[in-house]
Scaffold this motif. Sequence first.
Motif, PDB file in Angstrom:
ATOM      1  N   LYS A 214       0.831  -1.204   0.000  1.00  7.32           N
ATOM      2  CA  LYS A 214       0.000   0.000   0.000  1.00  7.32           C
ATOM      3  C   LYS A 214       0.866   1.254   0.000  1.00  7.32           C
ATOM      4  N   TRP A 215       1.992   1.199   0.711  1.00  4.22           N
ATOM      5  CA  TRP A 215       2.895   2.345   0.700  1.00  4.22           C
ATOM      6  C   TRP A 215       3.530   2.519  -0.679  1.00  4.22           C
ATOM      7  N   ILE A 216       4.013   1.428  -1.274  1.00  7.08           N
ATOM      8  CA  ILE A 216       4.660   1.492  -2.590  1.00  7.08           C
ATOM      9  C   ILE A 216       3.693   2.009  -3.657  1.00  7.08           C
ATOM     10  N   LEU A 217       2.427   1.629  -3.537  1.00  5.52           N
ATOM     11  CA  LEU A 217       1.424   1.955  -4.558  1.00  5.52           C
ATOM     12  C   LEU A 217       0.536   3.135  -4.170  1.00  5.52           C
TER      13      LEU A 217
ATOM     14  N   PRO B 108       4.123  -5.268  -6.459  1.00  3.35           N
ATOM     15  CA  PRO B 108       3.702  -3.890  -6.690  1.00  3.35           C
ATOM     16  C   PRO B 108       4.266  -3.283  -7.973  1.00  3.35           C
ATOM     17  N   GLY B 109       5.482  -3.698  -8.372  1.00  2.00           N
ATOM     18  CA  GLY B 109       6.069  -3.173  -9.609  1.00  2.00           C
ATOM     19  C   GLY B 109       5.247  -3.521 -10.830  1.00  2.00           C
ATOM     20  N   SER B 110       4.760  -4.762 -10.883  1.00  2.00           N
ATOM     21  CA  SER B 110       3.935  -5.186 -12.021  1.00  2.00           C
ATOM     22  C   SER B 110       2.598  -4.458 -12.042  1.00  2.00           C
ATOM     23  N   VAL B 111       2.064  -4.149 -10.856  1.00  2.00           N
ATOM     24  CA  VAL B 111       0.796  -3.413 -10.785  1.00  2.00           C
ATOM     25  C   VAL B 111       0.985  -1.987 -11.289  1.00  2.00           C
TER      26      VAL B 111
END
Length: 221
Positions: A138-141, A172-175
């Motif tokens: 959630k923080w990354i995105l 998260p990178g793929s999202v």
Amino acid sequence: MVKNIAKCLGLTLTICVLVYASLSSNEAVDLSKYSTNGLVLNYTVRQDAIHTGKVKASKEGYESFSPYLGKSFVGFKEALAFKESGGDYFTVNTYGYLGKYQFGKGTLSLIGVKNVEKFLNNPKLQEQAFIANAQRNKWILRRDINNFVGKRVNGVVITESGILAAAHLAGPGSVKKYLRSYGLDNFADGYGTTIANYMKRFSGYDTSFLKANKKAKVSSI
């Protein structure tokens, strides 16, 4: 007086005869008027929620997936776990992903889990790992959540829970790539499950419980 008694006896006899006649009748009751033919019948469990595989009994009193949790946070994590493993804390899939939520060793290392054997045999640790990983994602995105929630990508309304579920699947990178390409870069796992599928399947759950946390880790048990 005698006349009144005679009238009462006659009335009683008449009633008895009528009751006997009704009870002794062999006429079948017509139940056709009570048929459900043509009616639309509603069920409490959707067809797409039915899992064909068997769910193993879990240890230490932990319960498996329940279809009655609605769109709550618990409903979110249990639905995701049910899709990942059937709710089995003690399973390892053909690609080496572990436990109820099917974690990879690399992801576990990021959130502070070093001993995968201990992880696989400790349901409490698995629950902590799910929370920590979701908070970190959630923080990354966080910017993508702010920018894309409410928009449509590949015909699906983007929600925070859909984003977090997709991050659990693909990272998260793929999202980020999926959202910022507006669905053109659609990662699929080894079984063919895509980010778009998770965005749709897990949309609309309440994930406000999760606080974005860059340094989220599991605590020692």
